[in-house]
Motif scaffolding. Structure first.
Motif: not given
Length: 173
Positions: A43-54, A25-41
């Motif tokens: 499409y909004v910041l126009n500078s994709a983070s390298s760590w969220p996907e792995p 469950c904790v891992a699922l919550v973390l995935v749910s937090a990491v993916i929006p951060w990847a989308v934000y960086t």
């Protein structure tokens, strides 16, 4: 197995089960937090983070293996019962016993070969996380195999966990 030993073993398996549920469950919550951060960086910041996907992939591996062991214990995993339900009671019990033995073999395989995989890849690092050993990323295989082996032994010695409605996510038959 005596009643007191059976009770201790059941409580041990309950603790393993609930620990696995919390980890997944904790891992699922973390995935749910990491993916929006990847989308934000991206499409909004126009500078994709390298760590969220792995990170999401590694967490998903943990969710999958640990979660599948827990689902196995509660018999809420994906399975086919059409054939066994058509068997006479004696053959049905024999097929259930055989399936438990085969699951035990698979669990032992996961522990032994998973440990070999961990040992073989321990000195390698994950590209995106140079500080993280590849061997650590394979540990969910070993942990899941050990959990399943405990749950197989539980079923074969003291029976499946009770389905009394105390576990809200497990359907009562």
């Amino acid at each position: 197995m005596s009643n007191s030993a059976a009770g201790i073993f059941r409580r041990l398996n309950d603790a393993v089960y609930w620990t696995g549920a919390v980890v997944a469950c904790v891992a699922l919550v973390l995935v749910s937090a990491v993916i929006p951060w990847a989308v934000y960086t991206r499409y909004v910041l126009n500078s994709a983070s390298s760590w969220p996907e792995p990170t999401a992939v590694l967490l998903t591996v943990g969710i999958t293996f640990i979660g599948s062991a827990n689902c196995y214990r509660q018999r809420i995993h994906m399975n086919m019962t059409v054939g066994t339900n058509l068997l006479p009671p004696l053959l049905r019990r024999a097929s259930l016993f055989l399936s438990e033995i085969l699951m035990g073999v698979i669990a032992i395989f996961m522990v032994i070969w998973g440990l070999r995989l961990v040992r073989t890849t321990w000195d390698n690092s994950v590209d995106e996380f140079p500080w993280l050993s590849v061997g650590i990323t394979y540990l969910p295989i070993v942990v899941s195999g050990a959990m399943m082996l405990l749950f197989v032994i539980e079923r074969l010695t003291i029976g499946p966990p009770p389905r009394d409605g105390a576990d809200a996510h497990v359907p009562v038959e």
